[in-house]
Scaffold this active site. Structure first.
Site, PDB file in Angstrom:
ATOM      1  N   CYS A 183      53.643  48.984  36.740  1.00  0.00           N
ATOM      2  CA  CYS A 183      55.033  49.257  36.395  1.00  0.00           C
ATOM      3  C   CYS A 183      55.931  48.130  36.918  1.00  0.00           C
ATOM      4  CB  CYS A 183      55.569  50.569  36.948  1.00  0.00           C
ATOM      5  SG  CYS A 183      54.637  52.001  36.415  1.00  0.00           S
ATOM      6  N   ARG A 218      52.830  43.911  34.158  1.00  0.00           N
ATOM      7  CA  ARG A 218      52.603  44.940  35.165  1.00  0.00           C
ATOM      8  C   ARG A 218      52.317  46.310  34.542  1.00  0.00           C
ATOM      9  NH1 ARG A 218      54.421  43.347  40.206  1.00  0.00           N
ATOM     10  NH2 ARG A 218      54.435  45.504  40.846  1.00  0.00           N
ATOM     11  N   TRP A 243      53.041  51.631  33.475  1.00  0.00           N
ATOM     12  CA  TRP A 243      51.595  51.832  33.387  1.00  0.00           C
ATOM     13  C   TRP A 243      51.358  53.233  33.914  1.00  0.00           C
ATOM     14  CZ3 TRP A 243      47.385  52.929  36.546  1.00  0.00           C
ATOM     15  CH2 TRP A 243      46.117  52.651  35.997  1.00  0.00           C
ATOM     16  N   ASN A 276      58.291  52.617  40.532  1.00  0.00           N
ATOM     17  CA  ASN A 276      56.958  52.025  40.468  1.00  0.00           C
ATOM     18  C   ASN A 276      56.188  52.546  41.667  1.00  0.00           C
ATOM     19  OD1 ASN A 276      54.732  50.282  40.549  1.00  0.00           O
ATOM     20  ND2 ASN A 276      55.915  48.618  41.476  1.00  0.00           N
ATOM     21  N   GLY A 277      54.992  53.099  41.432  1.00  0.00           N
ATOM     22  CA  GLY A 277      54.179  53.595  42.540  1.00  0.00           C
ATOM     23  C   GLY A 277      53.749  55.032  42.292  1.00  0.00           C
ATOM     24  N   GLU A 330      31.163  38.319  36.287  1.00  0.00           N
ATOM     25  CA  GLU A 330      32.516  37.940  35.879  1.00  0.00           C
ATOM     26  C   GLU A 330      32.585  37.763  34.352  1.00  0.00           C
ATOM     27  OE1 GLU A 330      35.310  38.058  37.014  1.00  0.00           O
ATOM     28  OE2 GLU A 330      36.541  36.636  35.909  1.00  0.00           O
ATOM     29  N   LYS A 346      35.071  39.899  31.983  1.00  0.00           N
ATOM     30  CA  LYS A 346      36.042  39.254  31.070  1.00  0.00           C
ATOM     31  C   LYS A 346      35.879  39.806  29.665  1.00  0.00           C
ATOM     32  CE  LYS A 346      38.196  37.976  33.200  1.00  0.00           C
ATOM     33  NZ  LYS A 346      38.532  37.707  34.559  1.00  0.00           N
ATOM     34  N   GLU A 377      36.884  43.538  29.302  1.00  0.00           N
ATOM     35  CA  GLU A 377      38.316  43.730  29.573  1.00  0.00           C
ATOM     36  C   GLU A 377      39.183  43.401  28.361  1.00  0.00           C
ATOM     37  OE1 GLU A 377      39.656  41.068  32.655  1.00  0.00           O
ATOM     38  OE2 GLU A 377      41.370  42.324  33.147  1.00  0.00           O
ATOM     39  N   HIS A 386      13.619  46.984  35.578  1.00  0.00           N
ATOM     40  CA  HIS A 386      13.525  48.228  36.347  1.00  0.00           C
ATOM     41  C   HIS A 386      14.327  49.357  35.701  1.00  0.00           C
ATOM     42  CE1 HIS A 386      11.245  46.249  39.461  1.00  0.00           C
ATOM     43  NE2 HIS A 386      12.122  45.246  39.426  1.00  0.00           N
ATOM     44  N   LYS A 420      48.433  43.885  34.983  1.00  0.00           N
ATOM     45  CA  LYS A 420      48.015  42.705  35.738  1.00  0.00           C
ATOM     46  C   LYS A 420      47.851  43.005  37.220  1.00  0.00           C
ATOM     47  CE  LYS A 420      47.303  38.291  36.378  1.00  0.00           C
ATOM     48  NZ  LYS A 420      45.955  37.826  36.015  1.00  0.00           N
TER      49      LYS A 420
HETATM   50  O1  M6R Z   1      45.530  40.602  42.090  1.00  0.00           O
HETATM   51  P1  M6R Z   1      44.106  40.862  42.477  1.00  0.00           P
HETATM   52  O2  M6R Z   1      43.277  39.625  42.487  1.00  0.00           O
HETATM   53  O3  M6R Z   1      43.964  41.613  43.765  1.00  0.00           O
HETATM   54  O4  M6R Z   1      43.550  41.795  41.331  1.00  0.00           O
HETATM   55  C1  M6R Z   1      42.263  42.337  41.407  1.00  0.00           C
HETATM   56  C2  M6R Z   1      41.809  42.842  40.063  1.00  0.00           C
HETATM   57  O5  M6R Z   1      42.635  43.878  39.621  1.00  0.00           O
HETATM   58  C3  M6R Z   1      41.798  41.736  39.005  1.00  0.00           C
HETATM   59  O6  M6R Z   1      41.036  40.644  39.424  1.00  0.00           O
HETATM   60  C4  M6R Z   1      41.232  42.261  37.671  1.00  0.00           C
HETATM   61  O7  M6R Z   1      39.899  42.594  37.834  1.00  0.00           O
HETATM   62  C5  M6R Z   1      41.421  41.219  36.572  1.00  0.00           C
HETATM   63  N1  M6R Z   1      42.363  41.700  35.608  1.00  0.00           N
HETATM   64  C6  M6R Z   1      40.182  40.876  35.841  1.00  0.00           C
HETATM   65  O8  M6R Z   1      40.418  39.884  34.896  1.00  0.00           O
END
Ligand code: M6R
Length: 600
Positions: free
Chosen positions: A2, A27, A73, A99-100, A477, A481, A484, A500, A595
């Site tokens: 948010c 956000r 969000w 926000n929160g 990773e 990606k 996501e 396994h 984000k």
């Molecule tokens: O801001 P941060 O690095 O603490 O965020 C951690 C994760 O939320 C962040 O890396 C998330 O996994 C990414 N959106 C992945 O691309």
């Protein structure tokens, strides 16, 4: 999660709020709204959806010089117009953005709001109704606001408008970020400085549980007991152009391309006049004197932490454990006698990581944050900070922050090794310079990588990423990606572990992306590829020059073995980008995400 903005000044508010919200959309972006005041009263515009939809719904004819806005969000209550902020008290006197998460919202509702009609499913609405209730009793908005804040448990950044007073925005925060921006004849509020750079670059930091009244020419900060606090503004060291896409179609592509520059910037920032590593001596001392390093992070930053473990253990010979923050909080392992905790976080605001930081500080252990945002919560609250210098990362999918995190960890590892007097045949600054050039070469091969995304991922509903050792971590990773942003179900797996159980999922045409950048496991990973190919998999092998074999799909130029993740991840990032693009996905704002994840 948010984003919040607010403005009080001389100009029409709507455009300033909408522009700010557009910058804060990273956000959260499932619903949005603004509330503005003028002589006719309060006007609230809310929509389910993005700021672009909100913009269409706002009545151009309504003029105002004070307002608040929100992009959401969802936590409590589905994304809908009813649950969108601002929330309005039943008399329509107060409107509020938040926000929160208010952890005790149910208790507050039961204790203070019996018989009060609630119009949404949110924890937030409780706060605005509570302020109204307290004001009815006290007949003093300032006191009612402070009393309400004192009753809240959980995380919040809050801004409130009072229809009866167009001279003030009431503001408070706890654990969630919120800044007041200072202007000439106006002031603003914002979840981050980026969002309001179009009007000011001077900001005042707020501390948890302060009660703040923002007026046109004054910012009145008080502690909850009413004591006045004076605080000077700081100047945000950001360039407004850093947060524009320029000619790029997406922030993600721009940020992938920025990686060589970021690595060069890191070299510059961490190099002294003798071309040696320059690092805060307190950080060096903390590393030197710790018997074990605990890396705490989430998502992509966690994946960087796994690579960091390899770097620190290999080079500095300090044992390292890497933990997902949300698990560590509730399932803490036995700690060593003299631990150092390293928090890796692009945003520096991730609530799961902060929850661990709070606990660790209570235990009295030393803490270091590695972050892209030096003034962030994790940075402020840890003993030491190392800055990533990656520039604002706007796309939800993290790219340049990940490579920057690994580069800084490599520098930290070598610095510790040297301080311990260990002999090393590895100059990280020189090796990182080679990495930067190699990244550039890879970024120039977008067409070939787009072809890989088309050949391997066009029709599929799932995919696997395999590797051994450090390549396994990059596979994790790569899979993150891809899922996501393209919504293809993807898993990263240790090459030897597939047989396994998971190999049962391999069928004709299942894409398996295999990484082969490590000499010691080159034979073994290729054997794992054969195992899946003989069960019908469509194998895409990404190898490093020198270890490559005929028919490998893509060969990356050679870099130091310990730094391969910084370059092998680039094809992974681009494959995910193009797979998402081919599926018409919203690359920069994937569904259900935000984000910066500021709720636990
Ligand atoms: O801001 P941060 O690095 O603490 O965020 C951690 C994760 O939320 C962040 O890396 C998330 O996994 C990414 N959106 C992945 O691309």
């Amino acid at each position: 999660m948010c984003g919040i903005v607010g403005y009080i000044g001389e100009n029409d508010t709507k455009e300033i709020l909408l522009k700010g919200l557009e910058k804060l959309e990273y956000r959260g972006y499932d619903s949005a709204g603004i509330s503005v005041l003028n002589h006719e009263g309060s006007h609230v515009f809310k929509v389910k959806g993005r700021i672009a939809t909100l913009r269409e719904s706002v009545d151009e004819g309504v003029k105002s010089t004070i307002g608040i806005g929100h992009t959401r969000w969802a936590t409590h209550g589905a994304p809908s117009k009813e649950n969108a902020h601002p929330h309005v008290s039943n008399s329509e006197r107060f409107s509020l953005v938040h926000n929160g998460v208010i952890e005790n919202y149910a208790e507050l509702r039961d204790e203070y709001l019996q018989g009060v009609n609630l119009n949404s499913d949110t924890d937030t609405e409780i706060v605005v109704q509570l302020i109204e209730k307290l004001n009815n009793d006290l007949n003093d908005v300032d006191k009612a606001f402070r009393e309400a804040i004192g009753l809240l448990k959980g995380s919040y950044a809050i801004a409130v408008l009072d229809r009866e007073n167009d001279e003030a925005i009431y503001v408070a925060k706890n654990k969630s970020p919120l800044l007041v921006g200072v202007g000439d004849g106006f002031n603003v509020i914002s979840s981050d400085s980026l969002a309001m750079l179009h009007v000011t670059d001077r900001f005042v930091e707020l501390m948890d549980q302060e009660s703040v009244i923002v007026r046109r020419n004054e910012i009145e900060i008080r502690t909850l007991d009413g004591t006045r606090v004076e605080r000077e503004p700081f100047v945000a060291q950001l360039d407004a152009s850093d947060i524009e896409k320029g000619t790029y179609p997406h922030f993600m592509l721009k940020e992938i391309d920025e990686q060589p520059f970021v690595i060069r910037k890191i070299i510059q920032e961490y190099q002294d006049d003798q071309d040696e590593i320059k690092l805060d001596s307190d950080v060096r001392q903390a590393m030197m004197s710790s018997d074990r390093v605990y890396i705490i992070a989430c998502g992509t930053s966690y994946h960087a932490g796994l690579v960091g473990k390899q770097l620190i253990e290999n080079l500095a010979k300090v044992p390292v454990e890497v933990h997902v923050a949300s698990e560590f909080s509730y399932n803490m392992p036995l700690l060593s006698d003299n631990p150092l905790f390293i928090f890796i976080s692009q945003s520096g605001e991730t609530a799961d990581s902060r929850a661990v930081l709070v606990k660790i500080k209570e235990l009295g252990h030393r803490t270091l944050t590695i972050t892209n945002v030096p003034g962030s919560t994790l940075s402020r609250e840890a003993d030491y900070t190392l800055h990533l210098h990656a520039g604002p990362e706007i796309a939800v999918a993290s790219t340049k922050a990940y490579t920057a995190q690994m580069a800084v960890l490599a520098i930290l590892a070598v610095d510790t090794a040297r301080a311990k007097g260990l002999e090393l045949d590895f100059n990280p600054l020189q090796e990182l310079a080679i990495v930067a050039n190699t990244m550039e070469a890879l970024c120039d091969q977008k067409e070939a990588i787009e072809g890989i995304a088309r050949d391997f991922l066009q029709e599929t509903r799932n995919a696997f990423f395999i590797g051994r050792g450090i390549d396994y971590y990059v596979g994790l990773e790569g899979a993150l990606k891809l899922k996501e942003i393209s919504y293809i179900q993807a898993e990263g797996f240790a090459g030897g572990e597939l047989k396994h159980g998971t190999i049962a999922l391999i069928e004709d045409g299942t894409p398996v992306v295999a990484l082969a950048t490590q000499e010691s496991v080159n034979y073994a990973i290729r054997a794992n590829v054969q195992e899946v190919v003989s069960r019908g998999a469509n194998a895409c092998i990404i190898s490093m020059k020198g270890l490559d074999r005929d028919n490998d799909t893509f060969v990356i130029p050679q870099v130091h073995e310990l730094l391969t993740p910084l370059v092998s991840v680039i094809p992974m990032q681009l494959i995910a980008y193009y797979a998402a693009l081919h599926r018409d996905c919203d690359v920069d704002k994937p569904r259900n995400l935000a984000k910066s994840v500021t709720v636990e």
